[in-house]
Design an enzyme around this catalytic site. Sequence first.
Site, mmCIF file in Angstrom:
data_model
loop_
_atom_site.group_PDB
_atom_site.id
_atom_site.type_symbol
_atom_site.label_atom_id
_atom_site.label_comp_id
_atom_site.label_asym_id
_atom_site.label_seq_id
_atom_site.Cartn_x
_atom_site.Cartn_y
_atom_site.Cartn_z
ATOM 1 N N ASP A 177 -61.073 17.449 -32.991
ATOM 2 C CA ASP A 177 -62.108 16.715 -33.717
ATOM 3 C C ASP A 177 -61.549 16.533 -35.133
ATOM 4 O O ASP A 177 -60.607 17.243 -35.524
ATOM 5 C CB ASP A 177 -63.398 17.550 -33.724
ATOM 6 C CG ASP A 177 -64.475 16.959 -34.593
ATOM 7 O OD1 ASP A 177 -64.674 15.734 -34.545
ATOM 8 O OD2 ASP A 177 -65.119 17.726 -35.345
ATOM 9 N N ASP A 190 -63.651 15.634 -38.483
ATOM 10 C CA ASP A 190 -64.503 16.153 -39.558
ATOM 11 C C ASP A 190 -64.838 17.622 -39.304
ATOM 12 O O ASP A 190 -65.478 17.949 -38.305
ATOM 13 C CB ASP A 190 -65.803 15.344 -39.629
ATOM 14 C CG ASP A 190 -65.553 13.884 -40.017
ATOM 15 O OD1 ASP A 190 -64.745 13.651 -40.917
ATOM 16 O OD2 ASP A 190 -66.187 12.995 -39.423
HETATM 17 C C1 BG6 Z 1 -68.515 12.823 -37.173
HETATM 18 C C2 BG6 Z 1 -69.279 13.544 -38.261
HETATM 19 O O1 BG6 Z 1 -67.209 13.300 -37.093
HETATM 20 O O2 BG6 Z 1 -68.478 11.422 -37.459
HETATM 21 C C3 BG6 Z 1 -70.671 12.944 -38.386
HETATM 22 O O3 BG6 Z 1 -69.360 14.914 -37.923
HETATM 23 C C4 BG6 Z 1 -70.566 11.445 -38.643
HETATM 24 O O4 BG6 Z 1 -71.366 13.585 -39.435
HETATM 25 C C5 BG6 Z 1 -69.767 10.804 -37.526
HETATM 26 O O5 BG6 Z 1 -71.874 10.868 -38.672
HETATM 27 C C6 BG6 Z 1 -69.582 9.306 -37.714
HETATM 28 O O6 BG6 Z 1 -68.756 9.083 -38.827
HETATM 29 P P1 BG6 Z 1 -68.546 7.691 -39.564
HETATM 30 O O7 BG6 Z 1 -67.393 7.985 -40.477
HETATM 31 O O8 BG6 Z 1 -68.193 6.688 -38.501
HETATM 32 O O9 BG6 Z 1 -69.805 7.363 -40.257
#
Ligand code: BG6
Length: 226
Positions: free
Chosen positions: A9, A11
Amino acid sequence: MKPKAILFDLDGVLTDTAELHYLAWKRLADELGLSFDRQQNEELKGISRTESFEVILRNNGQTDRYGKEEKENMANRKNGYYRELVETLTEKDVLPGIKPLLEEARANGIRMGVASVSHNAVRVLERIGLIDRFDVIADPAKVKRLKPDPEIFLTCADQLGISPAECIGIDDAQAGVESILSAGMYAVGIHVTVTGKAPDLMLASTADLSLSVLMKNFCQKKQTVV
Ligand code: BG6
């Protein structure tokens, strides 16, 4: 059986962008007069942008405040704020333990992929200097069902041509752990607040990750000698 791929993953595993997501949502919430704090931000880990805005509205008892198009506009506005913050990331923002693990895995012929639902994954990986380290970066735009559905991890394994049973998935959110387990992969959780199925192996931090720890635990489960 030994693992042939590690799927990460992004984030909270490769870099800690949760605080940046928090600051961007907080800016939007303040503009809209909605309450939002770090505790609520925890609920948004691993879930999509649009779903996140639904959660914020629901927590404020305002599920019906906006129509579909308006909600999309708000989520896009938040994304603009988030993208500004992403530009402040540097190589120093790679979480501890990650670079040595990537190097060890590469040296041992283990393939690597990124399975993140973030549409900003490529930019974040460029900023933290890891863009060239992976064999595959799943494109969430091409995935129909996001985490906790297994599709994103399965897509990554498929692109690598490796069977799910030979993959280790690493995630910091409950939705991610469930996605990995449903994909039939070995699940490693990083400091997950467990509210459903538990990962096969839970570590307190990415600093505890190493190829030997992953190999040992994976092989123990599969009853293979390391
Ligand atoms: C995930 C995060 O990795 O990505 C979430 O943990 C986030 O918090 C999601 O909403 C979508 O991310 P993005 O960058 O497309 O808004």
